[in-house]
Every structure is written in structure tokens, then in C-alpha cells.
Write a protein that holds these residues in place. Sequence first.
Motif, PDB file in Angstrom:
ATOM      1  N   PRO A 225       0.806  -1.231   0.000  1.00 13.41           N
ATOM      2  CA  PRO A 225       0.000   0.000   0.000  1.00 13.41           C
ATOM      3  C   PRO A 225       0.836   1.276   0.000  1.00 13.41           C
ATOM      4  O   PRO A 225       0.498   2.237  -0.703  1.00 13.41           O
ATOM      5  CB  PRO A 225      -0.833  -0.135   1.284  1.00 13.41           C
ATOM      6  CG  PRO A 225      -0.926  -1.602   1.519  1.00 13.41           C
ATOM      7  CD  PRO A 225       0.401  -2.144   1.099  1.00 13.41           C
ATOM      8  N   LEU A 226       1.918   1.300   0.785  1.00 17.08           N
ATOM      9  CA  LEU A 226       2.779   2.491   0.796  1.00 17.08           C
ATOM     10  C   LEU A 226       3.464   2.678  -0.552  1.00 17.08           C
ATOM     11  O   LEU A 226       3.530   3.803  -1.077  1.00 17.08           O
ATOM     12  CB  LEU A 226       3.815   2.381   1.910  1.00 17.08           C
ATOM     13  CG  LEU A 226       4.850   3.519   1.978  1.00 17.08           C
ATOM     14  CD1 LEU A 226       4.173   4.883   2.125  1.00 17.08           C
ATOM     15  CD2 LEU A 226       5.835   3.274   3.115  1.00 17.08           C
ATOM     16  N   LEU A 227       3.948   1.602  -1.140  1.00 14.95           N
ATOM     17  CA  LEU A 227       4.601   1.712  -2.443  1.00 14.95           C
ATOM     18  C   LEU A 227       3.611   2.123  -3.530  1.00 14.95           C
ATOM     19  O   LEU A 227       3.954   2.924  -4.414  1.00 14.95           O
ATOM     20  CB  LEU A 227       5.273   0.388  -2.802  1.00 14.95           C
ATOM     21  CG  LEU A 227       6.547   0.088  -2.015  1.00 14.95           C
ATOM     22  CD1 LEU A 227       6.998  -1.351  -2.242  1.00 14.95           C
ATOM     23  CD2 LEU A 227       7.661   1.062  -2.380  1.00 14.95           C
ATOM     24  N   ALA A 228       2.390   1.619  -3.470  1.00 15.27           N
ATOM     25  CA  ALA A 228       1.377   2.028  -4.442  1.00 15.27           C
ATOM     26  C   ALA A 228       1.096   3.525  -4.326  1.00 15.27           C
ATOM     27  O   ALA A 228       0.933   4.224  -5.334  1.00 15.27           O
ATOM     28  CB  ALA A 228       0.102   1.221  -4.236  1.00 15.27           C
ATOM     29  N   PHE A 229       1.043   4.024  -3.104  1.00 17.92           N
ATOM     30  CA  PHE A 229       0.865   5.461  -2.887  1.00 17.92           C
ATOM     31  C   PHE A 229       2.014   6.253  -3.493  1.00 17.92           C
ATOM     32  O   PHE A 229       1.809   7.222  -4.244  1.00 17.92           O
ATOM     33  CB  PHE A 229       0.756   5.735  -1.386  1.00 17.92           C
ATOM     34  CG  PHE A 229       0.958   7.171  -0.994  1.00 17.92           C
ATOM     35  CD1 PHE A 229       0.102   8.154  -1.447  1.00 17.92           C
ATOM     36  CD2 PHE A 229       2.011   7.535  -0.168  1.00 17.92           C
ATOM     37  CE1 PHE A 229       0.289   9.490  -1.084  1.00 17.92           C
ATOM     38  CE2 PHE A 229       2.208   8.858   0.198  1.00 17.92           C
ATOM     39  CZ  PHE A 229       1.338   9.837  -0.257  1.00 17.92           C
ATOM     40  N   LEU A 230       3.244   5.839  -3.223  1.00 14.97           N
ATOM     41  CA  LEU A 230       4.405   6.579  -3.731  1.00 14.97           C
ATOM     42  C   LEU A 230       4.519   6.499  -5.246  1.00 14.97           C
ATOM     43  O   LEU A 230       5.104   7.394  -5.870  1.00 14.97           O
ATOM     44  CB  LEU A 230       5.682   6.045  -3.080  1.00 14.97           C
ATOM     45  CG  LEU A 230       5.819   6.288  -1.582  1.00 14.97           C
ATOM     46  CD1 LEU A 230       7.086   5.636  -1.048  1.00 14.97           C
ATOM     47  CD2 LEU A 230       5.811   7.782  -1.243  1.00 14.97           C
ATOM     48  N   CYS A 231       3.967   5.446  -5.836  1.00 15.25           N
ATOM     49  CA  CYS A 231       4.023   5.290  -7.295  1.00 15.25           C
ATOM     50  C   CYS A 231       2.936   6.081  -8.025  1.00 15.25           C
ATOM     51  O   CYS A 231       2.949   6.138  -9.261  1.00 15.25           O
ATOM     52  CB  CYS A 231       3.897   3.816  -7.664  1.00 15.25           C
ATOM     53  SG  CYS A 231       5.374   2.841  -7.317  1.00 15.25           S
ATOM     54  N   SER A 236       2.425  13.607  -4.522  1.00 11.11           N
ATOM     55  CA  SER A 236       3.014  14.830  -5.076  1.00 11.11           C
ATOM     56  C   SER A 236       3.841  15.639  -4.081  1.00 11.11           C
ATOM     57  O   SER A 236       4.737  16.388  -4.467  1.00 11.11           O
ATOM     58  CB  SER A 236       1.908  15.725  -5.645  1.00 11.11           C
ATOM     59  OG  SER A 236       0.952  16.031  -4.638  1.00 11.11           O
ATOM     60  N   MET A 237       3.591  15.497  -2.777  1.00 15.22           N
ATOM     61  CA  MET A 237       4.321  16.278  -1.781  1.00 15.22           C
ATOM     62  C   MET A 237       5.440  15.471  -1.112  1.00 15.22           C
ATOM     63  O   MET A 237       6.054  15.929  -0.158  1.00 15.22           O
ATOM     64  CB  MET A 237       3.359  16.799  -0.715  1.00 15.22           C
ATOM     65  CG  MET A 237       3.879  18.003   0.062  1.00 15.22           C
ATOM     66  SD  MET A 237       2.600  18.689   1.143  1.00 15.22           S
ATOM     67  CE  MET A 237       3.617  19.822   2.109  1.00 15.22           C
ATOM     68  N   MET A 238       5.742  14.303  -1.636  1.00 20.30           N
ATOM     69  CA  MET A 238       6.680  13.398  -0.977  1.00 20.30           C
ATOM     70  C   MET A 238       8.098  13.492  -1.524  1.00 20.30           C
ATOM     71  O   MET A 238       8.966  12.707  -1.144  1.00 20.30           O
ATOM     72  CB  MET A 238       6.190  11.958  -1.110  1.00 20.30           C
ATOM     73  CG  MET A 238       4.852  11.686  -0.458  1.00 20.30           C
ATOM     74  SD  MET A 238       4.851  11.964   1.329  1.00 20.30           S
ATOM     75  CE  MET A 238       5.975  10.690   1.872  1.00 20.30           C
ATOM     76  N   GLY A 239       8.362  14.421  -2.425  1.00 22.74           N
ATOM     77  CA  GLY A 239       9.670  14.505  -3.063  1.00 22.74           C
ATOM     78  C   GLY A 239      10.825  14.547  -2.071  1.00 22.74           C
ATOM     79  O   GLY A 239      10.835  15.341  -1.143  1.00 22.74           O
ATOM     80  N   GLY A 240      11.805  13.672  -2.257  1.00 27.21           N
ATOM     81  CA  GLY A 240      12.974  13.621  -1.406  1.00 27.21           C
ATOM     82  C   GLY A 240      12.798  12.836  -0.133  1.00 27.21           C
ATOM     83  O   GLY A 240      13.742  12.726   0.654  1.00 27.21           O
ATOM     84  N   CYS A 241      11.629  12.257   0.088  1.00 26.75           N
ATOM     85  CA  CYS A 241      11.353  11.553   1.344  1.00 26.75           C
ATOM     86  C   CYS A 241      11.685  10.069   1.224  1.00 26.75           C
ATOM     87  O   CYS A 241      11.312   9.407   0.262  1.00 26.75           O
ATOM     88  CB  CYS A 241       9.878  11.697   1.729  1.00 26.75           C
ATOM     89  SG  CYS A 241       9.388  13.383   2.133  1.00 26.75           S
TER      90      CYS A 241
END
Length: 255
Positions: A225-231, A236-241
Motif C-alpha cells: 500500500p505504501l509503495l502504491a501510494f508513492l508510485c 506529489s508532496m513526498m519529493g525527497g522523502c
Amino acid sequence: MFPLTGKHILITGASRGLGAVCAKAFAAQGARLTLMARTTEALEAVVASCPAPALHQAIPVDLLEISQIASAVDQLLQSGGSPDTVLHCAGGGLGLREPLLPAEGLLRLFSLNVAAPAEINRLLLPAMQGRGQGNLVHVGSIAGSEAVASVGYNTAKAALAAYVRSLGNLMAASGIVVTGILPGGFKAPNNSWERLAADKPDVVDQFIQQRLPRGFLAQAEELVPLLAFLCGDAASMMGGCMVPIDAGEGKAYVI
């Protein structure tokens, strides 16, 4: 919650482990996949196990051989077009556990865990920048900040986290979201933890007792689920995290 329908996603290390688990899950969510790993037969088996296998393609490449990456990426672009997202699952410790690791071994670890994803990103970023959108997702490890694995693996994963943080900052203005995860120990088909549990169950039991508050080792499906979110577009606000996902295993305050 985070639909991947219609997304073209490149997954490295997709012939087994977390990469294979994500391939099946993302295909079920409607993504179109390009899968990369060393072994053609294993990749094709993963493709065949995915929903709508005709939508997906397998490209064999040995990511320890940096010289092979350009031709693999060119094949991807010619046959499937530029991906919307890249999920870098390929990585590992390569069995190199010596604390005084020779330079050759350390370079192999950096090649697989840092240089290979960086080279794929370098080749795919221009098209993403041209359309002002793209996601680059990297699988790191809490070992990069906790120093709980081998010296070489800890060092390579720490370097990967620094790469993601740095590139994420530079790419944010282009609409490219560069992220990753910092998982703790987890089982996946034929990954190192599954093999260790089969070969040395006492070692795994001791690890669980000492490190895992839940009292059991995670399954790869819990990371999906976390990877699906990041993909997807919602990241959009997760850059560099680099996002920890370790069920309380980690003890570092600063990531």
C-alpha cells in the motif's frame, strides 16, 4: 485509495521478492508493467501470473553490469514508451558480509544499490521532465541509518537515501517526485529473509525476539500500500522523502 489504473510502471528486481509481489499487486490495480531482472524465465513467469499478462513485458538485464542498462532502457522506450513511474526493487547485500570489505566488493554493492537505479533514472528523466510528471521510487533499508546489517550493505543503503534526498530536492520543480521507503525485515518469495528462515530459523527467531515489537516478521504484501501510494499521483508532496516502514523495528530518531 491510490489507483494505478493506466500507469506504465517499470519495476526492477521483479523476478522474485518484493518486486514480484508488487508486480502482481500493481497489475491487479490496472497498471501496465515493464519488468526487469536477470533471468528471462523467472520474469516471464511473473508476467504470466499477473492479471492481463498481454499488457506487460519482461526485459532481462543484469543490473550489476552497468553497460547493459542503456540497451535495456532503449528496448523499454522502443517497445513500451516512457514509463510514468519507476520502482527500484533490485538491491541486496550480495552475501558480502566482511567488515573489512575489499574495494571490489564495496563497488559491487554500490553498483547494484545506487549506481544502477541512478543510471536508469538518468536515462528516463528527460522524458519525464518533458511532460512535467513522473515518480521515481527506491527501496532502501533502515540499515542505512541503524547500521544493523553488514558494513557494505549499511553504507550502500545510506548512500541511496542521500541520493533520493538530493535528487528529490533538485527534481521537485520539474514535477518529478523522487521518493523511497526504509523497510525493516520482511519476507518475500525467495528473498534473503525467507532463505534465512529456512536455513537458520534460530537466527530469525532471535532477531524477532530482540528487534520486532509485533513478535513476527513482516510480509512483503504489507509494504505494497505504501509503495502504491508513492508510485501514484497522490504522492506529489513526498519529493525527497525516504519513508520508514518497519513496524517499530527501527530505533533512530532522525532519518
